[in-house]
Scaffold this motif. Structure first.
Motif, PDB file in Angstrom:
ATOM      1  N   THR A   1       0.829  -1.269  -0.009  1.00  0.00           N
ATOM      2  CA  THR A   1       0.061  -0.077   0.217  1.00  0.00           C
ATOM      3  C   THR A   1       0.809   1.224  -0.092  1.00  0.00           C
ATOM      4  O   THR A   1       1.747   1.491   0.713  1.00  0.00           O
ATOM      5  CB  THR A   1      -1.168  -0.105   1.208  1.00  0.00           C
ATOM      6  OG1 THR A   1      -1.875  -1.109   1.194  1.00  0.00           O
ATOM      7  CG2 THR A   1      -1.654   1.237   1.247  1.00  0.00           C
TER       8      THR A   1
ATOM      9  N   ALA B   1       0.554   5.433   0.150  1.00  0.00           N
ATOM     10  CA  ALA B   1      -0.275   6.633   0.527  1.00  0.00           C
ATOM     11  C   ALA B   1      -0.145   7.802  -0.374  1.00  0.00           C
ATOM     12  O   ALA B   1       1.158   8.114  -0.792  1.00  0.00           O
ATOM     13  CB  ALA B   1      -0.263   7.174   1.809  1.00  0.00           C
TER      14      ALA B   1
ATOM     15  N   THR C   1      -1.287  -0.784  -4.499  1.00  0.00           N
ATOM     16  CA  THR C   1      -2.705  -0.162  -4.197  1.00  0.00           C
ATOM     17  C   THR C   1      -2.339   1.160  -3.375  1.00  0.00           C
ATOM     18  O   THR C   1      -1.453   1.297  -3.060  1.00  0.00           O
ATOM     19  CB  THR C   1      -3.562  -1.113  -3.238  1.00  0.00           C
ATOM     20  OG1 THR C   1      -2.965  -1.255  -2.012  1.00  0.00           O
ATOM     21  CG2 THR C   1      -3.742  -2.462  -3.724  1.00  0.00           C
TER      22      THR C   1
ATOM     23  N   LYS D   1      -3.551   4.225  -1.045  1.00  0.00           N
ATOM     24  CA  LYS D   1      -4.579   4.786  -0.124  1.00  0.00           C
ATOM     25  C   LYS D   1      -4.469   6.375   0.121  1.00  0.00           C
ATOM     26  O   LYS D   1      -3.546   6.993   0.165  1.00  0.00           O
ATOM     27  CB  LYS D   1      -4.315   4.059   1.108  1.00  0.00           C
ATOM     28  CG  LYS D   1      -5.176   4.652   2.454  1.00  0.00           C
ATOM     29  CD  LYS D   1      -4.512   3.785   3.691  1.00  0.00           C
ATOM     30  CE  LYS D   1      -5.234   4.182   4.955  1.00  0.00           C
ATOM     31  NZ  LYS D   1      -4.722   3.421   5.988  1.00  0.00           N
TER      32      LYS D   1
END
Length: 308
Positions: free
Chosen positions: A146, A148, A192, A194
């Motif tokens: 993940t 950010a 991914t 966030k």
């Protein structure tokens, strides 16, 4: 026959008294004229300008305020903790101008609020960086991790472009300044994404593989610009919307005091040296023509409204 009273004959002042009265009148007139001229020709009092910034603790702002004072302009810095406050403050007349944003951010504010803030001068362009506490190379970030990114629309899209350039994601259509995570081609992407408030990404780094951190929050996160493991290219012609600017209301775009403040920032070697030091030499100072800045703003505003 009753005698009538006749008017008294006016006394005639002796010649010396007439001359004295005349001289006194001339002196008084000269004093009055002299006082008027002094008032009209007196040195102008220093103008006081309220300038909104995010990060007034940077030493170069003190240098800038001193340079403005030498030019007869008193600058009062008003520091803000986040990006959402300086534009409304200018709109409402609480500030004369601000300097904290790029054109994309201003365009989105104008489109959403119906206001008319406009660029009155450029400052610099700052590459946007990707940081990590776990990895020193983008290639080392594991698949499925993940990352950010800032949640504000202007920096969100730019962060996605940084991740695409770093080979971490793929954006459908090649990417644009209006992309969101919904435009990520998940099947073709390594990580991914966030979204977090820009101020929270630094503190969140221990919990994510990496994060795109706005320049204003790099030092506050205990990092330096040299720590970035990836960043965008400020020399790209498409980078114009990310040029940082001074902004004011449209009716003050040609205000000579405000335009003088822009010139002081752009032409002071001491100020520019301070900006370079504060950005670890990542800031690229610019003197972009105001007409180009305003044209870019109108274009991005139109595209923003079309996005809808």
């Amino acid at each position: 026959m009753t005698a009538q009273n006749t008017p008294a004959t006016p006394a005639v002042a002796p010649p010396k008294k007439r001359r004295g009265a005349l001289i006194a009148a001339v002196v008084i007139a000269m004093l009055v004229i002299g006082g008027l001229l002094f008032w009209l020709l007196r040195p102008a009092a220093a103008s006081t300008v309220k300038l909104g910034v995010v990060g007034a603790s940077e030493p170069y702002w003190d240098t800038y305020v001193a340079a403005a004072a030498e030019a007869g302009i008193e600058v009062e810095l008003v520091d803000f903790a986040d990006y959402n406050q300086p534009n409304p403050a200018v709109t409402e007349g609480e500030l004369d101008l601000n300097q904290f944003q790029h054109i994309v951010y201003l365009a989105e504010y104008n489109a959403a609020s119906g206001e008319d803030l406009t660029p009155i001068g450029s400052t610099a362009i700052y590459p946007l960086g990707l940081y990590s506490e776990q990895y020193t190379d983008v290639a080392d970030i594991p698949a499925g991790s993940t990352v950010a990114i800032p949640s504000d629309p202007s920096n969100r899209a730019r962060a996605l472009l940084v991740l695409q350039s770093a080979g971490l994601i793929t954006l459908t259509g090649g990417g644009s300044i209006f992309d969101t995570p919904a435009d990520i081609d998940a099947a073709a992407s390594k990580v991914t994404v966030k979204e977090l408030d820009a101020a929270l990404i630094g503190p969140a780094l221990p919990d994510v593989a990496a994060g795109v951190i706005n320049n204003d929050f790099v030092a506050k996160s205990g990092l330096s610009f040299a720590d970035a493991i990836a960043k965008d290219d400020p020399n790209d012609p498409n980078a114009l919307p990310y040029v940082n600017i001074f902004a004011a209301t449209a009716d003050r775009a040609a205000d000579p005091v405000l335009t003088k403040l822009v010139e002081i920032y752009q032409n002071s070697p001491e100020v520019l040296a301070g900006v370079a030091e504060a950005s670890a030499n990542t800031a690229q100072p610019l003197k972009t023509p105001v007409a180009d800045l305003q044209a870019s703003l109108k274009k991005v505003e139109a595209e923003t409204k079309a996005q809808g």
